[in-house]
Motif scaffolding. Structure first.
Motif, PDB file in Angstrom:
ATOM      1  N   LYS A 296     -43.873  -2.555  -0.177  1.00 20.77           N
ATOM      2  CA  LYS A 296     -43.336  -3.661  -0.961  1.00 20.77           C
ATOM      3  C   LYS A 296     -41.836  -3.744  -0.686  1.00 20.77           C
ATOM      4  CE  LYS A 296     -45.200  -4.689  -4.889  1.00 20.77           C
ATOM      5  NZ  LYS A 296     -45.748  -6.005  -4.688  1.00 20.77           N
ATOM      6  N   ASN A 297     -41.376  -4.941  -0.366  1.00 23.30           N
ATOM      7  CA  ASN A 297     -39.951  -5.167  -0.152  1.00 23.30           C
ATOM      8  C   ASN A 297     -39.260  -5.206  -1.510  1.00 23.30           C
ATOM      9  OD1 ASN A 297     -37.465  -6.822   0.064  1.00 23.30           O
ATOM     10  ND2 ASN A 297     -38.054  -6.962   2.227  1.00 23.30           N
ATOM     11  N   LYS A 298     -38.260  -4.376  -1.671  1.00 26.47           N
ATOM     12  CA  LYS A 298     -37.574  -4.263  -2.961  1.00 26.47           C
ATOM     13  C   LYS A 298     -36.760  -5.506  -3.302  1.00 26.47           C
ATOM     14  CE  LYS A 298     -37.460   0.717  -2.707  1.00 26.47           C
ATOM     15  NZ  LYS A 298     -36.708   1.879  -2.288  1.00 26.47           N
TER      16      LYS A 298
ATOM     17  N   TYR B 165     -45.345  -6.030   2.785  1.00 28.28           N
ATOM     18  CA  TYR B 165     -45.125  -6.141   4.225  1.00 28.28           C
ATOM     19  C   TYR B 165     -45.982  -5.121   4.961  1.00 28.28           C
ATOM     20  CZ  TYR B 165     -41.062  -9.212   3.951  1.00 28.28           C
ATOM     21  OH  TYR B 165     -40.239 -10.286   3.765  1.00 28.28           O
ATOM     22  N   TYR B 166     -46.536  -5.571   6.107  1.00 28.65           N
ATOM     23  CA  TYR B 166     -47.168  -4.632   7.027  1.00 28.65           C
ATOM     24  C   TYR B 166     -46.054  -3.975   7.832  1.00 28.65           C
ATOM     25  CZ  TYR B 166     -51.612  -7.109   6.320  1.00 28.65           C
ATOM     26  OH  TYR B 166     -52.736  -7.674   5.786  1.00 28.65           O
ATOM     27  N   ILE B 167     -46.149  -2.683   8.004  1.00 27.85           N
ATOM     28  CA  ILE B 167     -45.259  -1.970   8.904  1.00 27.85           C
ATOM     29  C   ILE B 167     -46.102  -1.725  10.157  1.00 27.85           C
ATOM     30  CG2 ILE B 167     -43.757   0.025   9.226  1.00 27.85           C
ATOM     31  CD1 ILE B 167     -43.061  -1.867   6.786  1.00 27.85           C
TER      32      ILE B 167
ATOM     33  N   ASP C  65     -41.739  -5.277  10.771  1.00 28.41           N
ATOM     34  CA  ASP C  65     -42.098  -5.580   9.381  1.00 28.41           C
ATOM     35  C   ASP C  65     -42.535  -7.036   9.321  1.00 28.41           C
ATOM     36  OD1 ASP C  65     -40.914  -3.134   9.098  1.00 28.41           O
ATOM     37  OD2 ASP C  65     -39.461  -3.734   7.591  1.00 28.41           O
ATOM     38  N   VAL C  66     -43.755  -7.276   8.803  1.00 25.97           N
ATOM     39  CA  VAL C  66     -44.289  -8.627   8.737  1.00 25.97           C
ATOM     40  C   VAL C  66     -44.900  -8.843   7.357  1.00 25.97           C
ATOM     41  CG1 VAL C  66     -45.906 -10.267   9.772  1.00 25.97           C
ATOM     42  CG2 VAL C  66     -44.888  -8.496  11.184  1.00 25.97           C
ATOM     43  N   PRO C  67     -44.570  -9.961   6.702  1.00 25.74           N
ATOM     44  CA  PRO C  67     -45.190 -10.225   5.396  1.00 25.74           C
ATOM     45  C   PRO C  67     -46.719 -10.270   5.507  1.00 25.74           C
ATOM     46  CG  PRO C  67     -43.405 -11.782   5.813  1.00 25.74           C
ATOM     47  CD  PRO C  67     -43.639 -11.013   7.090  1.00 25.74           C
ATOM     48  N   THR C  68     -47.387  -9.668   4.545  1.00 26.31           N
ATOM     49  CA  THR C  68     -48.859  -9.618   4.584  1.00 26.31           C
ATOM     50  C   THR C  68     -49.496 -10.987   4.382  1.00 26.31           C
ATOM     51  OG1 THR C  68     -48.978  -9.083   2.224  1.00 26.31           O
ATOM     52  CG2 THR C  68     -48.979  -7.226   3.768  1.00 26.31           C
TER      53      THR C  68
END
Length: 164
Positions: free
Chosen positions: A22-24, A30-32, A44-47
């Protein structure tokens, strides 16, 4: 939604999901991702995949069907040298798996013709051949549960068998 250790295609690169975080700052998940051919790179890509860059890996059944269709996929034709690179770029970044096969066939045939005529192999053909192979064989290698080289050799032998 993908889980840790799943494989996916991000843009054209095959990646393994390392984890989901989770991006703070914005609260989004986000997928790493780690590309399978460059574990020093982390993406890093938003799910939610709102940009549409993430897609599923081809299935084994789809991979076999694609490989069996290779003899029927025509190389590019009637394109002047000065426009070929633009066509390659378009097919690499916007095309399908079949388009990657078109690039592989086209560049192979063009370089074979050059070699036959004792000319130097074209750098652009060589580079696009390698790129198309990388993108295609990386994905197929996951679907077929083989290494990159095993996948390449399998496809070459299968195509030879199909074109006898």
């Amino acid at each position: 939604m993908y889980k840790a250790n799943d494989y996916l295609v991000y843009k054209k690169d095959v990646c393994k999901v390392k984890e989901i975080k989770k991006n703070k700052l914005n609260g989004l998940d986000y997928y790493i991702l780690v590309p399978i051919d460059d574990d020093s790179l982390i993406i890093d890509v938003p799910t939610d995949n709102r940009m549409g860059y993430i897609k599923d890996i081809i299935t084994k059944k789809e991979a076999e069907k694609l490989i069996n269709s290779i003899p029927q996929i025509e190389p590019l034709s009637n394109i002047e040298d000065k426009y070929i690179e633009n066509r390659y770029k378009d097919l690499i970044y916007n095309g399908t798996r079949e388009d990657l096969i078109r690039i592989i066939k086209t560049t192979y045939l063009r370089n074979e013709e050059r070699t036959k005529n004792k000319k130097k192999i074209s750098d652009k053909d060589f580079n696009y051949f390698n790129k198309a192979e990388k993108y295609l064989y990386n994905e197929l290698s996951i679907a077929l549960n083989m290494s990159f080289d095993e996948t390449k050799n399998y496809i070459i032998s299968k195509v030879k068998e199909l074109t006898k």
